[in-house]
Design a protein around this motif. Structure first.
Motif, PDB file in Angstrom:
ATOM      1  N   ASP A 217       0.881  -1.182   0.000  1.00  0.00           N
ATOM      2  CA  ASP A 217       0.000   0.000   0.000  1.00  0.00           C
ATOM      3  C   ASP A 217       0.919   1.234   0.000  1.00  0.00           C
ATOM      4  O   ASP A 217       1.603   1.493   0.988  1.00  0.00           O
ATOM      5  CB  ASP A 217      -0.865  -0.069   1.273  1.00  0.00           C
ATOM      6  CG  ASP A 217      -1.794   1.129   1.404  1.00  0.00           C
ATOM      7  OD1 ASP A 217      -2.106   1.763   0.387  1.00  0.00           O
ATOM      8  OD2 ASP A 217      -2.207   1.430   2.550  1.00  0.00           O
ATOM      9  N   TYR A 220       2.016   6.995  -0.126  1.00  0.00           N
ATOM     10  CA  TYR A 220       3.001   8.011   0.278  1.00  0.00           C
ATOM     11  C   TYR A 220       4.349   7.837  -0.426  1.00  0.00           C
ATOM     12  O   TYR A 220       5.342   8.429  -0.013  1.00  0.00           O
ATOM     13  CB  TYR A 220       3.201   7.961   1.808  1.00  0.00           C
ATOM     14  CG  TYR A 220       1.912   8.155   2.575  1.00  0.00           C
ATOM     15  CD1 TYR A 220       1.410   9.429   2.806  1.00  0.00           C
ATOM     16  CD2 TYR A 220       1.181   7.060   3.034  1.00  0.00           C
ATOM     17  CE1 TYR A 220       0.208   9.613   3.485  1.00  0.00           C
ATOM     18  CE2 TYR A 220      -0.019   7.238   3.719  1.00  0.00           C
ATOM     19  CZ  TYR A 220      -0.489   8.516   3.933  1.00  0.00           C
ATOM     20  OH  TYR A 220      -1.679   8.699   4.595  1.00  0.00           O
ATOM     21  N   SER A 245      -2.396   5.650  -4.710  1.00  0.00           N
ATOM     22  CA  SER A 245      -3.314   6.705  -5.122  1.00  0.00           C
ATOM     23  C   SER A 245      -2.533   8.007  -5.265  1.00  0.00           C
ATOM     24  O   SER A 245      -1.348   8.078  -4.906  1.00  0.00           O
ATOM     25  CB  SER A 245      -4.414   6.897  -4.088  1.00  0.00           C
ATOM     26  OG  SER A 245      -3.906   7.572  -2.962  1.00  0.00           O
ATOM     27  N   SER A 247      -3.914  10.678  -3.803  1.00  0.00           N
ATOM     28  CA  SER A 247      -4.532  11.475  -2.745  1.00  0.00           C
ATOM     29  C   SER A 247      -3.505  12.359  -2.051  1.00  0.00           C
ATOM     30  O   SER A 247      -3.786  13.508  -1.721  1.00  0.00           O
ATOM     31  CB  SER A 247      -5.162  10.553  -1.706  1.00  0.00           C
ATOM     32  OG  SER A 247      -6.159   9.760  -2.312  1.00  0.00           O
TER      33      SER A 247
HETATM   34  N1  PLP Z   1      -3.590   3.512   2.976  1.00  0.00           N
HETATM   35  C1  PLP Z   1      -3.045   4.332   3.876  1.00  0.00           C
HETATM   36  C2  PLP Z   1      -1.879   3.875   4.646  1.00  0.00           C
HETATM   37  C3  PLP Z   1      -3.590   5.618   4.096  1.00  0.00           C
HETATM   38  O1  PLP Z   1      -3.035   6.418   5.021  1.00  0.00           O
HETATM   39  C4  PLP Z   1      -4.721   6.010   3.351  1.00  0.00           C
HETATM   40  C5  PLP Z   1      -5.346   7.320   3.574  1.00  0.00           C
HETATM   41  O2  PLP Z   1      -5.042   8.067   4.468  1.00  0.00           O
HETATM   42  C6  PLP Z   1      -5.243   5.119   2.409  1.00  0.00           C
HETATM   43  C7  PLP Z   1      -4.670   3.867   2.247  1.00  0.00           C
HETATM   44  C8  PLP Z   1      -6.443   5.472   1.582  1.00  0.00           C
HETATM   45  O3  PLP Z   1      -6.042   6.346   0.589  1.00  0.00           O
HETATM   46  P1  PLP Z   1      -7.090   6.947  -0.466  1.00  0.00           P
HETATM   47  O4  PLP Z   1      -7.696   8.152   0.155  1.00  0.00           O
HETATM   48  O5  PLP Z   1      -6.263   7.275  -1.653  1.00  0.00           O
HETATM   49  O6  PLP Z   1      -8.078   5.905  -0.767  1.00  0.00           O
END
Ligand code: PLP
Length: 401
Positions: A217, A220, A245, A247
């Motif tokens: 995952d 970051y 992502s 994000s």
């Molecule tokens: N994985 C981790 C470790 C996260 O911190 C986050 C969101 O804060 C996500 C997944 C989810 O990310 P997204 O908002 O792109 O779905």
């Protein structure tokens, strides 16, 4: 009862954080937003790169036929080619194969990616091992698809402890889930740690008579400090799927855009690709948002100003260490995970709240005795919060004495 029993339990389970957000909003309304030091949420405040806005406007002005229409469930083929080319450039050096559109499924954020991955690979009762502390939503994502998260002990300073993961592997283990750079600790796993995990999973797969996947995952990945690049995870193990992502690295969490990527060195991966695309459809995502796909296909390699986060990290770490807090310096992401000065992290978060500082107890990440601070706030907010951190520590020490 208006809801299923399961949802009733989940909705109440989320109450702690929701309550915290509501209390934070109320406090801001009461005393003014600049007097509340809100480190509770990882909602990027750094503006998205100008290139993103320009690209979106240009695409809209071009009025491309079909730009707002349905597309294959995996996403626009040309966008997947662009993402694949970016992956090959950035992470393909040690791989035999190259990424193609058939290795990429565009998703509704990293959350969407994790859900389609679990949907594609989990059977009822399957287990997913992940090191503590971990992003709390993993539990629900796995349960959505009949699976279960099994937490493993972290190593010293929250490094990857491959042996501890090994101890949690059973015949029911279907995947190991890692997150680097890590929320909440900021740790970045080294190539050696990843290689060790890959070797463990080769053995585990042989023993189990079916592949144990490695799910990485990585929302970051681009937020790494001190000139670090995050080691590619694909060379460590063939059965690797990345969930990611934009994000955080483009500051667009509300736009819900990300992807899942399959290791090109995994032989015969077509059924996995098809399962991921089908999961996108039947989970109701259908596909990732079209306009964002089209824009980010053209923005491979574009990232927010990481130096801004790095300056905040340095200011915050310096201030908290000088105040006497015990913490591991984050190598990436935008969180700190200091040790709570008293064993009860929830009680300490309450002491911080008395100073108008909002933080999240470590127990919500499966790691009591710590607390999480997100530095998606200005340097001024960080600097102004430090006297409150000092007072809260003094109160905690007085209580413990
Ligand atoms: N994985 C981790 C470790 C996260 O911190 C986050 C969101 O804060 C996500 C997944 C989810 O990310 P997204 O908002 O792109 O779905």
């Amino acid at each position: 009862m208006l809801t299923s029993q399961k949802m009733a339990a989940l909705a109440t389970g989320g109450a702690t954080i929701r309550k915290m957000f509501e209390e934070g909003a109320l406090l801001k309304a009461q005393i003014g937003a600049d007097l509340v030091y809100d480190f509770s949420i990882g909602n990027p405040d750094v503006p998205p790169p100008a290139a993103l806005r320009e690209t979106l406007i240009r695409i809209l002005q071009e009025n491309r036929p079909g730009a707002h229409g349905y597309m294959p469930n995996a996403g626009w083929p040309q966008v997947r080619e662009q993402v694949a080319a970016g992956l090959t450039r950035e992470q393909g050096r040690e791989l035999e194969g190259a990424f193609t559109a058939r290795h990429v499924v565009m998703t509704v954020g990293a959350a969407g990616a994790l859900n389609i991955i679990f949907k594609a690979i989990l059977d009822p009762g399957d287990e997913v091992v992940t090191p503590r502390p971990y992003f709390m939503e993993y539990n629900q994502y796995a349960e959505n698809h009949g699976g279960r998260i099994v937490p493993a002990e972290p190593g010293p300073n929250f490094r990857l402890d491959v042996k501890a993961i090994g101890r949690k592997i059973t015949p029911a283990t279907r995947a190991v889930l890692i997150n680097s750079p890590h929320n909440p600790t900021g740790v970045i796993y080294t190539a050696e740690e990843l290689a060790g995990l890959g070797a463990l999973l080769v053995q585990a797969s042989q023993r189990n008579g079916r592949p144990v996947f490695l799910i990485a995952d990585e929302p970051y990945r681009k937020l790494a400090y001190g000139g670090r690049t995050v080691p590619a995870v694909f060379p460590a193990y063939t059965h690797t799927i990345v969930a990611t992502s934009h994000s955080k690295d483009l500051s667009v969490p509300g736009e819900r855009i990300g992807y899942a990527a399959i290791n090109p060195d995994l032989p015969g991966s077509k059924p996995l690709f098809e399962a991921l695309a089908t999961a996108n459809r039947i989970l109701g995502f259908v596909s990732a948002p079209s306009l964002m796909q089209l824009a980010l296909g053209e923005l491979q390699g574009t990232t927010v100003d990481v130096a801004l986060y790095e300056r905040r990290r340095d200011l915050f770490v310096g201030g908290l260490k000088a105040a006497g807090y015990d913490l591991t310096v984050p190598e990436g992401a935008f969180y700190l995970f200091p040790k709570s000065p008293i064993a009860d992290d929830t009680a300490f978060v309450e002491l911080l709240k008395e100073e108008n500082i909002l933080a999240v107890p470590g127990r919500l990440f499966g790691q009591p005795g710590h607390f999480r601070l997100s530095y998606c706030v200005s340097e001024t907010t960080i600097a102004n919060s430090l006297p409150g951190f000092i007072r809260a520590l003094e109160k905690a020490c007085a209580q413990a004495a």
